[in-house]
Design an enzyme around this catalytic site. Structure first.
Site, PDB file in Angstrom:
ATOM      1  CG  ASP A 162       8.391  -7.853  -2.767  1.00 16.32           C
ATOM      2  OD1 ASP A 162       8.103  -8.297  -1.647  1.00 16.32           O
ATOM      3  OD2 ASP A 162       9.440  -8.138  -3.392  1.00 16.32           O
TER       4      ASP A 162
ATOM      5  CE  LYS B 153       9.391 -10.091  -7.679  1.00 12.56           C
ATOM      6  NZ  LYS B 153      10.363 -11.206  -7.649  1.00 12.56           N
TER       7      LYS B 153
ATOM      8  CG  MET C 186       6.347 -19.043  -4.697  1.00 12.81           C
ATOM      9  SD  MET C 186       7.791 -18.503  -5.632  1.00 12.81           S
ATOM     10  CE  MET C 186       8.999 -19.730  -5.153  1.00 12.81           C
TER      11      MET C 186
HETATM   12  N1  SAH Z   1      11.322 -15.239   0.787  1.00  9.37           N
HETATM   13  C1  SAH Z   1      10.009 -15.679   1.175  1.00  9.37           C
HETATM   14  C2  SAH Z   1       9.376 -16.560   0.143  1.00  9.37           C
HETATM   15  C3  SAH Z   1       9.130 -15.878  -1.172  1.00  9.37           C
HETATM   16  S1  SAH Z   1       8.304 -16.899  -2.315  1.00  9.37           S
HETATM   17  C4  SAH Z   1      10.098 -16.378   2.539  1.00  9.37           C
HETATM   18  O1  SAH Z   1      11.189 -16.670   3.026  1.00  9.37           O
HETATM   19  O2  SAH Z   1       9.045 -16.578   3.137  1.00  9.37           O
HETATM   20  C5  SAH Z   1       6.626 -16.447  -2.046  1.00  9.37           C
HETATM   21  C6  SAH Z   1       5.883 -17.584  -1.416  1.00  9.37           C
HETATM   22  O3  SAH Z   1       6.125 -17.586  -0.039  1.00  9.37           O
HETATM   23  C7  SAH Z   1       4.391 -17.521  -1.544  1.00  9.37           C
HETATM   24  O4  SAH Z   1       3.943 -18.002  -2.788  1.00  9.37           O
HETATM   25  C8  SAH Z   1       3.961 -18.420  -0.418  1.00  9.37           C
HETATM   26  O5  SAH Z   1       4.130 -19.763  -0.770  1.00  9.37           O
HETATM   27  C9  SAH Z   1       5.002 -18.109   0.627  1.00  9.37           C
HETATM   28  N2  SAH Z   1       4.555 -17.131   1.625  1.00  9.37           N
HETATM   29  C10 SAH Z   1       5.156 -15.984   1.952  1.00  9.37           C
HETATM   30  N3  SAH Z   1       4.524 -15.373   2.968  1.00  9.37           N
HETATM   31  C11 SAH Z   1       3.502 -16.181   3.301  1.00  9.37           C
HETATM   32  C12 SAH Z   1       2.481 -16.114   4.284  1.00  9.37           C
HETATM   33  N4  SAH Z   1       2.405 -15.106   5.146  1.00  9.37           N
HETATM   34  N5  SAH Z   1       1.597 -17.127   4.353  1.00  9.37           N
HETATM   35  C13 SAH Z   1       1.660 -18.166   3.514  1.00  9.37           C
HETATM   36  N6  SAH Z   1       2.592 -18.263   2.555  1.00  9.37           N
HETATM   37  C14 SAH Z   1       3.508 -17.301   2.446  1.00  9.37           C
END
Ligand code: SAH
Length: 520
Positions: free
Chosen positions: A36, A58, A173
């Site tokens: 994704d 998504k 998020m």
């Molecule tokens: N499993 C992922 C999180 C998924 S939820 C993890 O462990 O990072 C998705 C959220 O992750 C986004 O809405 C944002 O808040 C955050 N996110 C993921 N990658 C990011 C990035 N490179 N920079 C900032 N926020 C990020």
């Protein structure tokens, strides 16, 4: 026996080097990769050529597949006997819904591995100079969703306990709900001057950070039009950023730099950009291959068959060296046949490539152009001597002409040919149309012409207008001339025709700096 299995893999927060070794292996083994948006597509380049790719969303506003459909897809693929790698941003267990996917697989007896990843909740703050814990400020950290399950009421989070018990809070998020988050925390006793940071696209070239307090961050975020994906960090540790911000200090921070040269030659440039904090993106528009035209092959055969006759063998590039030895090997010609010739390398890199094959060049001219070679050789060149020049199909003709004038008999052979290569076209177009590429590097005239040709082949009618606003970096005057002829304004120009000098020009050049990119 059904050998299907699923790897549920954390791809890390964005920077493609922040994946685990096991995660990388799972990419390399997969028959199918289901990925994704937050998993960096550059990781997909490590797949097997025949691996199938399935994008499952998504975007914040549109989920291409629903979660149940994704879980079902993984199950179906595994039941077909495939090795499936499910690549998710960050860590799969941190708001990554890996539990739901694994549950369905477990219920059907499908083997799966959960391969953890570096979660954005910790890594993104770190890239912004904010360690989520610090002995002086906090002994606890909570990772909280800022986007509750749609059918739960928002207040199901126990704000009161959270505000009282937890030092650092990291919300994922949460951008859309920032106002409620700040309000709830203040209502539950956090001071309005508690520091807050939002970091967007952390570890990518688009990384941007905004800081404030529970009291004023909402207004600041609105004013800056700061969008997701971002992590929100609430806590005293945010103050450390003032001292610890490190990524932004790198000279190429924030710049996504396209490398157009052949993949086999690109690593030095890619590594330098990466080391200096830029985000290199490789879209090679050239590929090298042994000559294919029958007359060229015949001429090469003939020249190599009389190898012992040559007094001089002049190699003009690393590729020249590589393909020269390859042609010898393919024809079963022993390098000892070169024994009588003096060997010239046009520059240190070419000499190094020769040395790797056990040959110490007799002459290494100081200057990289044809003129330099002659200065170095002049005293020893004699009329009647025979020189072999294994070059490329696009090599310059100054050198053979001059040698001919000095009375040498020159045999020029094309040792490889450059062909147009168009890889990952969709990704390239997507990056260009969203103006997410900040600089394009050209390391030869053919990289310029091939890029235009590649874009045309991808259906772009007017490549020049697509490249508007992108800064252009050229390795030398010849390349710059070709770029200018194509209508591109040159932003950076290397002083010397080397990759190091090219990178240096981008650092010194002071082109415009992109604060926020248009990426969504
Ligand atoms: N499993 C992922 C999180 C998924 S939820 C993890 O462990 O990072 C998705 C959220 O992750 C986004 O809405 C944002 O808040 C955050 N996110 C993921 N990658 C990011 C990035 N490179 N920079 C900032 N926020 C990020």
């Amino acid at each position: 026996m059904n050998k299907g299995r699923v790897f549920l893999v954390g791809a890390g927060p964005g920077d493609p080097k922040l994946i685990s070794v096991r995660g990388m292996e799972a990419i390399q083994r997969a028959d199918v990769i289901v990925y994704d948006r937050l998993a960096n597509p550059r990781l997909l380049k490590h797949r097997r050529p025949e691996a199938e790719l399935i994008f499952v969303g998504k975007l914040p506003d549109k989920h291409i597949l629903k979660q149940e459909e994704i879980s079902q897809l993984l199950l179906d693929l595994a039941l077909q006997g495939k090795v499936v790698t499910r690549l998710k941003g960050g860590d799969p267990s941190v708001f990554g819904r890996v539990g739901e996917e694994a549950e369905l697989l477990a219920e059907h007896g499908v083997t799966f591995d959960i391969i953890p990843g570096i979660t954005s909740s910790i890594a993104v703050p770190a890239y912004a100079g904010i360690p989520v814990t610090h002995r002086d400020f906090t002994s606890s950290v909570a990772i909280v969703t800022g986007h509750e399950y749609p059918n739960k009421t928002y207040s199901s989070l126990n704000w009161d306990h959270l505000a009282k018990a937890i030092g650092t809070m990291v919300f994922l998020m949460g951008v859309a709900n920032l106002e409620q988050i700040c309000r709830e925390l203040i209502r539950c006793g956090k001071p309005a001057d508690m520091p807050v940071a939002l970091v967007r696209w952390g570890t990518w070239a688009d990384q941007a950070t905004i800081t404030g307090t529970l009291g004023d961050i909402v207004e600041k975020v609105r004013a800056a039009d700061f969008k997701s994906p971002a992590v929100i960090i609430v806590g005293e540790v945010v103050k450390l950023r003032e001292k610890l911000a490190w990524v932004e200090k790198k000279p190429l921070f924030g710049r996504r730099i396209m490398v157009t040269r052949a993949r086999s030659q690109a690593s030095e440039l890619v590594d330098l950009i990466d080391d200096l904090g830029g985000e290199p993106v490789e879209f090679p528009v050239i590929r090298m291959q042994p000559p294919t035209k029958p007359e060229v092959v015949a001429a090469l055969d003939a020249a190599l068959a009389r190898l012992p006759e040559f007094d001089w063998v002049i190699l003009t590039s690393v590729n020249g060296v590589e393909y020269f030895f390859r042609s010898l090997r393919e024809r079963g010609i022993d390098i000892r046949k070169l024994g009588g010739a003096r060997i010239v390398a046009v520059g240190p890199k070419t000499a190094e490539a020769l040395a790797e094959r056990g040959i110490i060049a007799d002459v290494i001219p100081a200057k990289f152009q044809g003129e330099g070679i002659l200065e170095a050789l002049e005293a020893e060149l004699r009329a009647g001597q025979k020189a072999l020049l294994p070059t490329a199909d696009l090599a310059r003709d100054y050198l053979p002409k001059r040698l001919g004038e000095l009375g040498l008999s020159v045999t020029e052979v094309d040792i490889y040919e450059n062909v147009l290569s168009v890889d990952d076209g969709d990704e390239l177009l997507q990056l260009l149309t969203t103006q997410s590429i900040h600089i394009i590097t050209f390391t030869s005239s053919s990289t310029v012409t091939n890029l235009f040709e590649a874009l045309r082949q991808l259906g772009v009618e007017d490549p020049l207008s697509l490249l508007q606003g992108v800064e252009i970096a050229c390795i030398g005057p010849k390349t710059a001339e070709t770029a200018a002829k194509a209508g591109l304004p040159i932003t950076y120009m290397a002083e010397e025709a080397t990759v190091a000098s090219l990178v240096h020009s981008m650092i010194q050049g002071g082109g415009m700096h992109h604060e926020f990119s248009n990426r969504t």
